[in-house]
Design an enzyme around this catalytic site. Structure first.
Site, mmCIF file in Angstrom:
data_model
loop_
_atom_site.group_PDB
_atom_site.id
_atom_site.type_symbol
_atom_site.label_atom_id
_atom_site.label_comp_id
_atom_site.label_asym_id
_atom_site.label_seq_id
_atom_site.Cartn_x
_atom_site.Cartn_y
_atom_site.Cartn_z
ATOM 1 N N GLU A 418 0.871 -1.127 -0.025
ATOM 2 C CA GLU A 418 -0.128 0.127 0.024
ATOM 3 C C GLU A 418 0.948 1.074 0.031
ATOM 4 O OE1 GLU A 418 -3.635 2.052 3.015
ATOM 5 O OE2 GLU A 418 -3.033 -0.355 2.944
ATOM 6 N N ASP A 420 0.320 5.550 0.455
ATOM 7 C CA ASP A 420 -0.889 6.319 0.974
ATOM 8 C C ASP A 420 -0.565 7.731 1.027
ATOM 9 O OD1 ASP A 420 -2.257 4.094 1.995
ATOM 10 O OD2 ASP A 420 -1.817 4.354 3.789
ATOM 11 N N GLU A 422 -2.845 10.527 2.908
ATOM 12 C CA GLU A 422 -3.918 10.865 3.698
ATOM 13 C C GLU A 422 -3.932 12.261 4.120
ATOM 14 O OE1 GLU A 422 -5.415 6.686 5.654
ATOM 15 O OE2 GLU A 422 -3.926 7.614 6.655
#
Length: 599
Positions: A418, A420, A422
């Site tokens: 993953e 990311d 955010e």
């Protein structure tokens, strides 16, 4: 050996000492504060020190303090160096400004609005003419103004007012009396400075109050310098203004570029874009620059002869369609978009939200919304194994506390990979926290967090992930902010064997997102909406167990060059607020092995 002089040259000593201590060397005609200013209030809380070359103002629960210039001025260039209150300065306001007398006063303001430890000051500027202000522009700075002295300047002449920080223009207010905008050029002004308590409005609109256990709050001033016309008995000292370079000084092309850079990257509020505040139309001066651009483009267009069949297009007039596009783009800069951006309905499926995710504008815009019942999200139709992924986002404006907007790549399964982005919302006026992470085979805990050098809610900005077998690069508007290298050679797993989809979502995380869950989502502000546009994937598409890569894929073995490494260092030095690779409390037995290389 040559004999040492009994009286060393003081300038030489100053140069040598400055090299040893690394302090800023200021060679300006700075006078003594004893000569230039009077302390006018504070009952001993203001002090002139160091033989007149340092002045400190303090604030405690009983009172603040302030000073004013002995002279009045009528146009000039004013410089002063400030080191602002460190630590928790919430509720305090530090000022440096020019002000005339009377009920129809003129005023030119620098105000520094304090904040909680770790959050940036808000630099508030304003211009008053004949008692009328409401011309606020606000900025974050590209450095910590509490760590050292920095120079704040005002240039005021008959043509314009320019606000500078360390010699870099941040704001220009032009004389537009020709279109009916009053301009401060008829009243003399003194220079003032103060520190005072304004916790009814200064920090997050008054939500955060002054912590008096931190008092006294102290700000330091040095190197005041005025190249100015001194006003006395109704007469200016500038009998021949042509000898004063600043009197007719304008911004050259370099100054205009610097101004544009600051305003694009650090401006967080501009009254000239606040349509809610001015529903009947923005003030006259707000459209003057745009009108000038219209005129220059039109004059450029009519300067060409018309195209007559076979002659070169380079020598004849562009079409009226091009003219119209240029003019319309000035009204709405969002119309200038990437020609290679994909349609959202071709590339993505809205996967949850029960109607809260919407594809609009013929597939060119996607919005996600969050209310108390639910958030929303989407995912890519395709899976990818390596690529350069770009997306433009405009984040939830205003009070976004408790919300999280996520944009990431992820593989399926329990041992997932993953990558990311955010965006952790915050109260109105406070910056988002940009949170990044890398998971390999289900293991993450590699967080790096940043503030941004612009307001991510005021317009669209490009967030990119470059993922190839050698490294992962997170970029914002083309500037790398984080690099994660392939270090399998020292036992660090790297995501290179699992295909990933692109996901995005807007959801409620007020149990942790804003100040560790201390600030909850204000549902009276719902629905919260984030917007997406200009998705582009230059990537290897995974299908039937294999990856099909584009023939031109310079990104596949790309590494950061010297210029990009300098940009990365600049971002991490100035805007990184958390790095797992420096968190000794979290890793008391030693940092993860990649930290020795991925710094």
């Amino acid at each position: 050996m040559a004999a040492c002089p009994s009286d060393p040259n003081p300038l030489l000593l100053l140069l040598m000492i400055s090299l040893l201590v690394g302090s800023d060397l200021v060679l300006v005609d700075a006078g003594s504060f004893y000569q230039d200013v009077d302390i006018i209030w504070g009952d001993g809380r203001a002090k002139i020190l160091n033989n007149g070359y340092l002045l400190t103002l303090s604030l405690d629960r009983a009172s603040g303090s302030g000073f004013q210039s002995k002279n009045e001025y009528f146009f000039g260039k004013f410089d002063i160096q400030l080191k602002l209150v460190p630590g928790n300065s919430a509720g305090t306001v530090t000022t440096f400004y020019l002000h005339s007398q009377g009920s129809a006063w003129d005023e030119i303001d620098f105000e520094f609005l304090g904040n909680l430890s770790g959050d940036p000051y808000l630099v508030h500027t304003n211009v008053y003419t004949q008692g009328k202000g409401d011309r606020e522009q606000q900025f974050y700075l590209w450095f910590d103004p509490t760590a050292d002295f920095h120079t704040y300047s005002v240039l005021w002449n008959p043509r314009h007012i320019v606000f500078y920080v360390d010699g870099r223009p941040i704001r220009e207010f032009k004389n537009m009396e020709s279109i009916g905008v009053p301009y401060p050029k008829r009243q003399s002004m003194r220079m003032y400075a103060s520190i005072w308590n304004a916790d009814d409005w200064a920090t997050r609109g008054g939500l955060v109050k002054t912590d008096w256990t931190q008092a006294p709050f102290t700000v330091s001033y040095r190197n005041f310098n005025s190249q100015a016309c001194i006003w006395s008995n109704g007469v200016s000292s500038c009998n021949n203004s042509t000898t004063n370079r600043w009197y007719s000084q304008e911004l050259d092309s370099t100054g205009q570029k610097q101004l544009k850079w600051v305003q694009e990257n650090y401006m967080v509020y501009n009254y000239c874009t606040d349509t809610k505040r001015f529903p009947q139309g923005l003030p006259l001066e707000c459209n003057a620059t745009k009108n000038a651009l219209f005129e220059s483009i039109y004059n450029f267009w009519i300067s060409f002869p018309p195209c007559m069949g076979s002659e070169s297009m380079a020598s004849c007039k562009p079409s009226t369609g091009i003219l119209n596009f240029l003019l319309i783009s000035l009204l709405d800069s969002s119309l200038i978009v990437s020609c290679i951006a994909s349609k959202f309905y071709q590339e993505f499926d809205i996967t949850w939200g029960n109607g809260r995710g919407k594809i609009l504008n013929n597939g060119d815009l996607l919005t996600l919304s969050l209310d108390k019942a639910s958030g929303s999200g989407f995912q890519s139709k395709k899976e990818y194994l390596f690529g350069k992924i770009d997306m433009q986002l405009k984040l939830v404006p205003g009070n976004s506390a408790g919300t999280v907007t996520a944009y990431y790549l992820k593989s399926p399964g329990n041992s997932w990979d993953e990558l990311d982005f955010e965006f952790l919302g915050n109260l109105s006026g406070d910056p988002y926290t940009l949170h990044t992470n890398v998971y390999s085979q289900g293991k993450g805990d590699r967080e790096q967090q940043f503030r941004l050098w612009f307001d991510p809610t005021a317009g669209f900005h490009t967030y990119s992930i470059l993922w190839n077998p050698k490294l992962i690069i997170f970029s914002v508007d083309g500037k790398p902010i984080r690099e994660f290298k392939n270090l399998e050679s020292i036992g660090v797993p790297f995501p290179k064997k699992q295909q990933m989809r692109i996901y995005s979502s807007l959801w409620n995380a007020d149990d942790w997102a804003t100040r560790g869950g201390l600030i909850k989502t204000d549902w009276t502000r719902a629905p919260f909406t984030a917007s997406y546009r200009n998705f582009n994937a230059d990537a290897c598409i995974w299908s039937s167990g294999r990856a099909a890569c584009p023939s031109k894929n310079s990104w596949l073995w790309k590494q950061l060059d010297a210029t990009s490494l300098q940009r990365l260092k600049w971002v991490q030095k100035n805007f990184m607020i958390y790095n797992y690779c420096t968190d000794t409390k979290r890793f008391p037995l030693g940092f993860p092995p990649e930290c020795s290389v991925n710094m």
